[in-house]
Design a protein around this motif. Structure first.
Motif, short mmCIF file in Angstrom:
data_model
loop_
_atom_site.label_atom_id
_atom_site.label_comp_id
_atom_site.label_asym_id
_atom_site.label_seq_id
_atom_site.Cartn_x
_atom_site.Cartn_y
_atom_site.Cartn_z
N GLU A 34 1.54 -8.30 -10.37
CA GLU A 34 0.87 -9.35 -11.14
C GLU A 34 0.02 -10.23 -10.22
N VAL A 35 0.58 -10.48 -9.04
CA VAL A 35 -0.08 -11.42 -8.12
C VAL A 35 -1.23 -10.76 -7.36
N LEU A 36 -0.97 -9.56 -6.86
CA LEU A 36 -1.98 -8.89 -6.05
C LEU A 36 -3.00 -8.21 -6.94
N HIS A 37 -4.23 -8.58 -6.74
CA HIS A 37 -5.28 -7.98 -7.54
C HIS A 37 -5.49 -6.53 -7.08
N GLY A 38 -5.70 -5.65 -8.02
CA GLY A 38 -5.92 -4.25 -7.67
C GLY A 38 -4.69 -3.64 -7.02
N PHE A 39 -3.52 -4.14 -7.41
CA PHE A 39 -2.29 -3.69 -6.78
C PHE A 39 -2.03 -2.22 -7.07
N ALA A 40 -2.34 -1.80 -8.29
CA ALA A 40 -2.02 -0.44 -8.71
C ALA A 40 -2.54 0.59 -7.69
N GLU A 41 -3.72 0.30 -7.17
CA GLU A 41 -4.33 1.19 -6.20
C GLU A 41 -3.47 1.33 -4.95
N TYR A 42 -2.92 0.20 -4.50
CA TYR A 42 -2.20 0.19 -3.22
C TYR A 42 -0.69 0.19 -3.39
N GLU A 43 -0.25 0.26 -4.65
CA GLU A 43 1.17 0.16 -4.95
C GLU A 43 2.01 1.08 -4.08
N MET A 44 1.63 2.34 -4.06
CA MET A 44 2.46 3.32 -3.35
C MET A 44 2.47 3.06 -1.85
N ILE A 45 1.30 2.73 -1.32
CA ILE A 45 1.23 2.44 0.11
C ILE A 45 2.12 1.26 0.46
N ILE A 46 2.09 0.24 -0.41
CA ILE A 46 2.90 -0.96 -0.11
C ILE A 46 4.39 -0.64 -0.19
N GLY A 67 6.95 9.44 2.26
CA GLY A 67 6.37 10.30 1.23
C GLY A 67 5.50 9.51 0.28
N ILE A 68 6.04 8.39 -0.19
CA ILE A 68 5.28 7.54 -1.11
C ILE A 68 4.02 7.03 -0.42
N PHE A 69 4.18 6.66 0.84
CA PHE A 69 3.04 6.14 1.61
C PHE A 69 1.93 7.18 1.69
N LYS A 102 1.46 9.72 -0.18
CA LYS A 102 0.92 9.98 -1.50
C LYS A 102 -0.11 8.90 -1.86
N GLY A 103 0.27 7.65 -1.60
CA GLY A 103 -0.64 6.54 -1.91
C GLY A 103 -1.92 6.63 -1.10
N ALA A 104 -1.77 6.99 0.19
CA ALA A 104 -2.96 7.10 1.04
C ALA A 104 -3.86 8.22 0.52
N ALA A 105 -3.25 9.33 0.12
CA ALA A 105 -4.03 10.46 -0.38
C ALA A 105 -4.77 10.09 -1.66
N MET A 106 -4.10 9.26 -2.46
CA MET A 106 -4.73 8.85 -3.72
C MET A 106 -6.00 8.05 -3.41
N ILE A 107 -5.92 7.22 -2.38
CA ILE A 107 -7.09 6.42 -2.04
C ILE A 107 -8.18 7.30 -1.42
N ILE A 108 -7.79 8.22 -0.58
CA ILE A 108 -8.78 9.07 0.09
C ILE A 108 -9.43 10.06 -0.87
N TRP A 109 -8.60 10.77 -1.66
CA TRP A 109 -9.14 11.86 -2.47
C TRP A 109 -9.27 11.52 -3.95
#
Ligand SMILES: Nc1ncnc2c1ncn2[C@@H]1O[C@H](COP(=O)(O)OP(=O)(O)OP(=O)(O)O)[C@@H](O)[C@H]1O
Ligand SMILES: [Mg+2]
Lengths: 264, 318, 291
Positions: B274-286, C103-105, C107-114
């Motif tokens: 909710e707080v981070l804008h565009g979080f969905a994009e970076y959700e997994m990385i975070i 794994g999640i990381f 996956k997330g990075a790949a989503m951003i790249i590709w």
């Protein structure tokens, strides 16, 4: 500590009877046809060079390992198929060669866990806090404190078990084992790593435990301690029973001497 | 003892005051809605924390029970018109039953095998939800979940639902706390510290692990029930592998510090998007980074790790 | 009959891919006792890098393949260095969560790249299919199966014939003894990691022409690889290989004869059954330890 001393006059019954016990690890015979028995109320020393199979024997008596052949009877009952946790309830407690306390819990909590088999409160009792559960909890705490007093650990009750000095941890293991109100207590090298003062105190403790009527098996490399404490000694070497007898007989036994000298 | 009890009472009081103050003062439905989600996630975190944080048994499929709770009530009350409160009982019963059947063999496993087993179980539940379209609505989701009612009270989004959820959260917290302070709780922690030693001390570890697995499943099902009747539309994505990992992250953040840890974990994870804008994009990385960093440096969990750090710092000063 | 043979062909093809994934997992486990929950993501990396290098950039096939495998190895080594080796408490529960997080990381990075859209890739060779019992056998399948065999055979020879390989096996059997005899067990672990994630990338290259590749393809593939490795008994190279083929065939038959939607469930049900009944694998004589 609830048991009374064996009444003199009546022949002492055997609390543990081991017959032809055999255990293989891969091709190695860690136990080869071991037989002996222990009368109620005595301290039985168990000695032997490193790798003789002492710990393995304890593991089989306590149900951690299944023997490949042979029999173990506790109080006349065959216990080979009994799961380890039931054996504690039946009255066999042990300590470990390498200290195995619950390190993220306080000493007092370790003792309280040790009482697990002698207490009842389950899931619902805990959630509803019925009076019986509260009473049990109070009694447990009182008994735990008594035990800490008995073993001389009062001062450390609320310290994390993992933070205690090594010597205290060894004693704490004995206290936790006593908390299950055992009939038979197996001590695996309780004096290893203790200084002479601590070893002396340990000897005193073992005698006090014996006086309270608990039968003991004592694995130890400290010969003077074993010979002083034990009523009877069993000697293992390379998985075989080498000798059995009173401490004096064992001290004079040539086979035992050569086994020890031969192995350094 | 007495002092400790009073202390706990004060904690509860502060908690209750804060929760009710928020509920009465806030008019903004968006805030209430977020708080409601935090409550639902707290229930999930509490359950998994008992299993993972305290007992040391990983589950990578906890979202399955959340899904079982949500779909059971959706199907029973939505399709068959059963009273939702009755379907709550059924949802919990279903979760308990499945947890028992699955837990019996699964909890004999440990470490990697346990993780794989629970992960596989979660996947199977998700596939069943997705493929059993005639009953569950399949991938496109389930519509037509009734609104909860109790006499004159209607639990729609807003303060009513908020109070319902947080009332249940409060009850669940008390249950967990009592459990942890009991003989059972000590045994659970003993299993965490050393399962073999726990057996050697007379604890029937398999039975106890099963009990706590079932308990966590039941809490998960309650959370699923609350979720279903709150959003009124559910689809399989909400209960998949990624959500299981989210619950694990909550526990890792909350650690096994206390039941408050679960609350903290749920709050952080619900607020972040909710707080981070565009979080969905970076959700997994975070999430991935949080999981890795916390486990690398503070394997006992974030809250516990920070508390330990403060304790050591304090000790160093004195 | 013709149908069944057709299912067998496609089953063996995907099975070979599972086999390669499983071989990677299994060999990492046998030398480090670690199960990498992010393993599937290296398959994904292999596939997506392959698509990028070969289709998008237009590199020659061998170069693109080398690039994809290299990407798998390098990302695996980076992961090993920064996440696994720095872990303060290398117990299973910690390592499980670290690898899951990785794994999640990835996956997330790949989503951003590709991006989220799946990619398709043409077959490596476009020859006519061969007809056997009325079923079409694509040259692609022969390609994949023989490459998988060569790879597994290569690893087998490496472990059995070379000094480094033997040292690695020694580490797997007994770390302390290996260390005492002067084998650098840490280096062996790193090497095992590189080979393992490289295998993952190879599997990704194989699978790219037979399915669509996307950032989220890894988790399921990793799990299937694990399932295959479990069938064959964790740590056994040829067991993992056979497990992969078996799983591929069962899946293909199940999808064709029962329901294609439940295809993925087959692997997981099989995984649970194996875990419950024979954690040592189908071919193991004795039950594995459960503690
Ligand atoms: N789980 C096991 N797997 C394989 N071999 C084992 C196992 N446990 C014990 N052994 C072997 O059995 C033999 C006896 O070991 P045990 O630990 O019982 O000896 P011990 O008499 O207690 O020695 P110490 O005095 O060093 O404690 C040793 O050769 C040991 O390597
Ligand atoms: Mg020993």
């Amino acid at each position: 500590m609830t048991q009374s001393e064996p009444t003199p006059g009546i022949p002492a019954k055997q609390i543990l009877d081991v017959q032809n016990l055999t255990k293989m690890f891969g091709g190695v015979k860690a136990q080869d046809q071991i037989s002996f028995s222990i009368e109620k109320g005595i301290v039985c020393g168990l000695i032997g060079p490193n790798g003789a199979g002492k710990t393995t024997l304890f593991n089989m008596i306590t149900g951690i390992y299944q023997p490949d052949a042979g029999k173990v009877a506790f109080n006349g009952k065959d216990i080979r198929k009994t799961p380890a946790h039931r054996l504690v309830k039946a009255g066999i407690a042990r300590t470990f060669q390498h200290v195995e306390l619950f390190s993220s819990m306080t000493l007092l909590e370790n003792i309280l866990v040790g009482m697990h088999v002698r207490t009842q409160a389950g899931f619902w009792a805990a959630v509803t806090r019925i009076p019986a559960m509260k009473r049990e909890e109070r009694q447990s705490r009182r008994r735990a404190e008594e035990l800490l007093e008995f073993t001389g650990l009062c001062a450390d009750a609320h310290k994390m078990a993992g933070d205690l000095p090594a010597g205290r941890q060894k004693t704490a293991q004995i206290a936790r084992a006593l908390a299950s109100e055992p009939l038979l207590l197996l001590l695996d090298e309780p004096a290893a790593g203790l200084n002479p003062v601590e070893t002396h105190a340990l000897g005193k403790l073992i005698q006090k435990i014996k006086q309270s009527g608990i039968t003991m098996m004592l694995v130890e490399h400290d010969m003077s301690l074993v010979m002083e404490m034990s009523d009877k000694v069993v000697v293992l070497d390379q998985g075989k029973k080498l000798a059995e007898g009173t401490p004096r007989q064992i001290q004079r036994n040539e086979a035992v001497m050569s086994a020890y000298l031969g192995n350094g | 003892m007495a002092i400790k009890n009073n202390y706990i009472r004060i904690e509860y009081l502060v908690f209750l005051c804060a929760v009710s103050a928020f509920g009465f003062v806030t008019e903004n439905t968006y805030y209430l809605q977020i708080m409601t989600f935090i409550g639902i996630n707290t229930l999930l975190g509490l359950g998994l924390n008992m299993l993972m944080g305290y007992t040391g048994q990983v589950s990578l499929g906890h979202a399955a029970f959340y899904g079982i709770g949500a779909y059971t009530t959706a199907i029973l009350s939505g399709t068959y018109g059963i009273n939702p409160w009755l379907s709550l009982v059924c949802a919990v019963a279903a979760a308990v039953f499945i947890a028992f059947i699955v837990g019996l063999p699964t909890l004999r496993l440990s470490g990697y095998y346990l993780a794989m087993g629970t992960l596989g179980f979660g996947m199977i539940v998700n596939i069943v939800i997705r493929e059993w379209a005639a009953v569950t609505g399949g991938a496109s989701g389930f519509v037509g979940i009734p609104v909860l009612e109790a006499g004159p009270l209607i639990f729609m989004s807003g303060a009513n639902y908020y109070f319902l959820v947080w009332g249940i959260v409060f009850a669940a917290m008390i249950v967990c706390r009592r459990l942890l302070a009991s003989r059972t709780g000590r045994a659970l922690r003993a299993i965490h510290d050393g399962e073999k030693t726990a057996v050697a001390i007379g604890i029937n570890t398999h039975l106890l692990k099963l009990e706590i697995f079932i308990f966590a499943a039941a809490l998960g099902a309650v959370a699923g029930f609350l979720y279903a009747h709150f959003v009124l539309f559910i689809s399989p994505e909400s209960f998949g592998f990624m959500f299981s990992i989210k619950i694990v992250t909550m526990v890792v953040i909350g650690g096994m510090a206390s039941v408050w840890g679960a609350l903290l974990g749920a709050t952080v994870l619900t607020l972040l998007p909710e707080v981070l804008h565009g979080f969905a994009e970076y959700e997994m990385i975070i999430f991935g980074t949080v999981l890795m960093v916390v486990m690398i440096f503070m394997p006992q969990g974030l809250t516990r790790g920070i508390m330990d750090m403060i304790r050591t710092a304090g000790r160093a000063r004195t | 009959m013709q149908e069944i043979v057709q299912y067998l062909f496609s089953g063996i093809t995907t099975g070979a891919v599972y086999a390669v994934i499983a071989v990677g997992l299994s060999m990492l486990y046998s030398s480090t006792e670690l199960i990498n929950f992010a393993h599937g993501e290296f398959v994904m990396i292999g596939a997506l890098v392959m698509v990028t290098l070969w289709v998008r950039i237009g590199l020659p096939l061998p170069l693109a393949m080398a690039g994809a495998v290299g990407a798998g190895c390098v990302s695996g080594l980076v992961f090993e260095r920064f996440a696994i080796r720095t872990a303060r408490n290398p117990e299973p529960i910690t390592l499980i969560i670290i690898t899951v997080g990785a794994g999640i990381f990835l996956k997330g990075a790949a989503m951003i790249i590709w991006g989220k859209d799946p990619f398709s890739m043409p077959a490596f060779s476009s020859h006519e299919s061969i007809e056997i019992f009325g079923a079409a056998l694509l040259p692609q399948s022969i390609w994949i199966v023989s490459a998988a065999l060569v790879l597994a055979g290569g690893i087998h020879l490496f472990l059995k014939q070379t000094l480094t390989g033997k040292a690695m096996v020694a580490c797997a059997v007994n770390k302390k003894a290996a260390w005492l005899s002067g084998i650098p067990s840490e280096k062996m672990g790193i090497l095992a990691f590189g080979i393992s994630t490289g295998c993952g990338a190879v599997a990704g290259i194989f699978i790219a022409p037979i399915t669509m590749s996307a950032y989220d393809m890894g988790t399921i593939l990793g799990l299937k690889g694990f399932c295959a490795a479990m069938i064959g008994g964790l740590g056994s190279l040829w067991g993992a290989f056979a497990g992969g083929l078996l799983l591929g065939i069962l899946e293909s038959l199940g999808a064709g004869l029962i329901s294609s939607g439940l295809k993925d469930a087959i692997a997981f049900v099989l995984l649970l059954l194996i875990l419950y009944i024979r954690p040592g694998g189908l071919f193991a004589a004795k039950e594995a330890k459960r503690f």
